[in-house]
Design a protein around this motif. Structure first.
Motif, PDB file in Angstrom:
ATOM      1  N   GLN A 150       0.805  -1.222   0.000  1.00 56.42           N
ATOM      2  CA  GLN A 150       0.000   0.000   0.000  1.00 56.42           C
ATOM      3  C   GLN A 150       0.841   1.276   0.000  1.00 56.42           C
ATOM      4  N   LYS A 151       2.159   1.140  -0.206  1.00 54.75           N
ATOM      5  CA  LYS A 151       3.048   2.308  -0.241  1.00 54.75           C
ATOM      6  C   LYS A 151       2.551   3.294  -1.294  1.00 54.75           C
ATOM      7  N   GLY A 152       2.490   4.556  -0.910  1.00 51.14           N
ATOM      8  CA  GLY A 152       2.024   5.588  -1.821  1.00 51.14           C
ATOM      9  C   GLY A 152       0.518   5.769  -1.786  1.00 51.14           C
ATOM     10  N   GLY A 153      -0.184   4.880  -1.124  1.00 51.55           N
ATOM     11  CA  GLY A 153      -1.631   4.976  -0.968  1.00 51.55           C
ATOM     12  C   GLY A 153      -1.965   5.143   0.496  1.00 51.55           C
ATOM     13  N   ALA A 154      -2.340   4.038   1.124  1.00 47.07           N
ATOM     14  CA  ALA A 154      -2.694   4.069   2.545  1.00 47.07           C
ATOM     15  C   ALA A 154      -1.465   4.049   3.452  1.00 47.07           C
ATOM     16  N   SER A 155      -0.293   3.741   2.901  1.00 43.60           N
ATOM     17  CA  SER A 155       0.934   3.653   3.700  1.00 43.60           C
ATOM     18  C   SER A 155       1.988   4.620   3.197  1.00 43.60           C
ATOM     19  N   ILE A 156       2.799   5.100   4.114  1.00 39.55           N
ATOM     20  CA  ILE A 156       3.935   5.948   3.764  1.00 39.55           C
ATOM     21  C   ILE A 156       5.206   5.209   4.161  1.00 39.55           C
ATOM     22  N   ILE A 157       6.038   4.918   3.181  1.00 41.61           N
ATOM     23  CA  ILE A 157       7.384   4.405   3.428  1.00 41.61           C
ATOM     24  C   ILE A 157       8.307   5.383   2.735  1.00 41.61           C
ATOM     25  N   SER A 158       8.974   6.199   3.526  1.00 41.26           N
ATOM     26  CA  SER A 158       9.800   7.271   2.987  1.00 41.26           C
ATOM     27  C   SER A 158      11.185   7.201   3.607  1.00 41.26           C
ATOM     28  N   GLU A 159      12.198   7.080   2.770  1.00 40.75           N
ATOM     29  CA  GLU A 159      13.574   7.035   3.251  1.00 40.75           C
ATOM     30  C   GLU A 159      14.251   8.349   2.883  1.00 40.75           C
ATOM     31  N   GLN A 160      14.575   9.113   3.899  1.00 45.55           N
ATOM     32  CA  GLN A 160      15.171  10.424   3.713  1.00 45.55           C
ATOM     33  C   GLN A 160      16.524  10.487   4.416  1.00 45.55           C
ATOM     34  N   THR A 161      17.323  11.449   4.036  1.00 46.09           N
ATOM     35  CA  THR A 161      18.584  11.719   4.715  1.00 46.09           C
ATOM     36  C   THR A 161      18.485  13.090   5.366  1.00 46.09           C
ATOM     37  N   LEU A 162      18.809  13.162   6.633  1.00 42.54           N
ATOM     38  CA  LEU A 162      18.741  14.417   7.371  1.00 42.54           C
ATOM     39  C   LEU A 162      20.146  14.803   7.790  1.00 42.54           C
ATOM     40  N   ASN A 163      20.617  15.907   7.275  1.00 41.67           N
ATOM     41  CA  ASN A 163      21.951  16.397   7.609  1.00 41.67           C
ATOM     42  C   ASN A 163      21.911  17.206   8.900  1.00 41.67           C
ATOM     43  N   ASN A 164      23.046  17.304   9.571  1.00 35.10           N
ATOM     44  CA  ASN A 164      23.138  18.064  10.823  1.00 35.10           C
ATOM     45  C   ASN A 164      22.642  19.498  10.619  1.00 35.10           C
ATOM     46  N   GLY A 165      21.814  19.936  11.535  1.00 38.63           N
ATOM     47  CA  GLY A 165      21.318  21.307  11.510  1.00 38.63           C
ATOM     48  C   GLY A 165      20.093  21.514  10.640  1.00 38.63           C
ATOM     49  N   ASN A 166      19.708  20.523   9.845  1.00 34.56           N
ATOM     50  CA  ASN A 166      18.538  20.648   8.980  1.00 34.56           C
ATOM     51  C   ASN A 166      17.313  20.059   9.664  1.00 34.56           C
ATOM     52  N   THR A 167      16.156  20.415   9.162  1.00 32.23           N
ATOM     53  CA  THR A 167      14.909  19.848   9.662  1.00 32.23           C
ATOM     54  C   THR A 167      14.158  19.201   8.512  1.00 32.23           C
ATOM     55  N   TYR A 168      13.273  18.314   8.862  1.00 33.44           N
ATOM     56  CA  TYR A 168      12.430  17.641   7.876  1.00 33.44           C
ATOM     57  C   TYR A 168      11.021  17.603   8.432  1.00 33.44           C
ATOM     58  N   THR A 169      10.060  18.015   7.647  1.00 38.86           N
ATOM     59  CA  THR A 169       8.665  18.025   8.070  1.00 38.86           C
ATOM     60  C   THR A 169       7.849  17.197   7.101  1.00 38.86           C
ATOM     61  N   LEU A 170       6.979  16.379   7.642  1.00 35.41           N
ATOM     62  CA  LEU A 170       6.077  15.566   6.830  1.00 35.41           C
ATOM     63  C   LEU A 170       4.674  15.777   7.370  1.00 35.41           C
ATOM     64  N   ASN A 171       3.824  16.364   6.575  1.00 41.40           N
ATOM     65  CA  ASN A 171       2.435  16.568   6.969  1.00 41.40           C
ATOM     66  C   ASN A 171       1.626  15.354   6.534  1.00 41.40           C
ATOM     67  N   VAL A 172       0.908  14.774   7.475  1.00 39.82           N
ATOM     68  CA  VAL A 172       0.100  13.583   7.210  1.00 39.82           C
ATOM     69  C   VAL A 172      -1.350  13.915   7.493  1.00 39.82           C
ATOM     70  N   THR A 173      -2.207  13.598   6.546  1.00 44.58           N
ATOM     71  CA  THR A 173      -3.634  13.807   6.715  1.00 44.58           C
ATOM     72  C   THR A 173      -4.299  12.448   6.812  1.00 44.58           C
ATOM     73  N   GLN A 174      -5.047  12.239   7.865  1.00 46.56           N
ATOM     74  CA  GLN A 174      -5.733  10.968   8.058  1.00 46.56           C
ATOM     75  C   GLN A 174      -7.010  10.959   7.229  1.00 46.56           C
ATOM     76  N   ARG A 175      -7.182   9.906   6.482  1.00 42.28           N
ATOM     77  CA  ARG A 175      -8.424   9.738   5.713  1.00 42.28           C
ATOM     78  C   ARG A 175      -9.444   9.015   6.569  1.00 42.28           C
ATOM     79  N   VAL A 176     -10.637   9.519   6.574  1.00 45.27           N
ATOM     80  CA  VAL A 176     -11.727   8.860   7.299  1.00 45.27           C
ATOM     81  C   VAL A 176     -12.590   8.168   6.270  1.00 45.27           C
ATOM     82  N   GLN A 177     -12.746   6.863   6.454  1.00 42.44           N
ATOM     83  CA  GLN A 177     -13.538   6.088   5.517  1.00 42.44           C
ATOM     84  C   GLN A 177     -14.945   5.918   6.061  1.00 42.44           C
ATOM     85  N   ASN A 178     -15.919   6.021   5.165  1.00 40.63           N
ATOM     86  CA  ASN A 178     -17.304   5.780   5.563  1.00 40.63           C
ATOM     87  C   ASN A 178     -17.518   4.288   5.721  1.00 40.63           C
ATOM     88  N   ARG A 179     -18.192   3.929   6.769  1.00 38.65           N
ATOM     89  CA  ARG A 179     -18.441   2.486   7.015  1.00 38.65           C
ATOM     90  C   ARG A 179     -19.847   2.128   6.728  1.00 38.65           C
TER      91      ARG A 179
END
Length: 96
Positions: free
Chosen positions: A67-96
């Motif tokens: 489900q990578k890229g859909g319902a799942s996020i698998i992201s491999e990033q490199t973070l250098n010293n002094g830098n920041t990384y932000t990932l905004n995640v929005t939860q999907r609500v499914q109708n039941r």
């Protein structure tokens, strides 16, 4: 037999990931994936001295990979010293 079972299962997850996406996960990604998808063991929630992170659930881990890229996020990033990384995640609500 826990160690050979775990090693073999992790190699199969790597092979599955490679067959879908043409590359292998970093070891930290694989570790995070199996910790996040493990089933609770014992009476105490979370990791503990007796059961560790719980029981491997390879089927659940394979579903997250699929489900990578859909319902799942698998992201491999490199973070250098002094830098920041932000990932905004929005939860999907499914109708039941």
């Amino acid at each position: 037999m826990a160690t050979p079972n775990t090693c073999g299962s992790l190699i199969l997850l790597q092979q599955y990931y490679n067959s879908l996406y043409g590359g292998y996960m970093k070891s930290a990604t694989l570790k995070g994936l199996v910790i996040e998808t493990a089933d609770e063991a014992g009476s105490n929630p979370g990791p503990d001295y007796m059961y560790g992170w719980g029981l491997l659930d390879i089927a659940k881990a394979a579903t997250v990979i699929r489900q990578k890229g859909g319902a799942s996020i698998i992201s491999e990033q490199t973070l250098n010293n002094g830098n920041t990384y932000t990932l905004n995640v929005t939860q999907r609500v499914q109708n039941r």
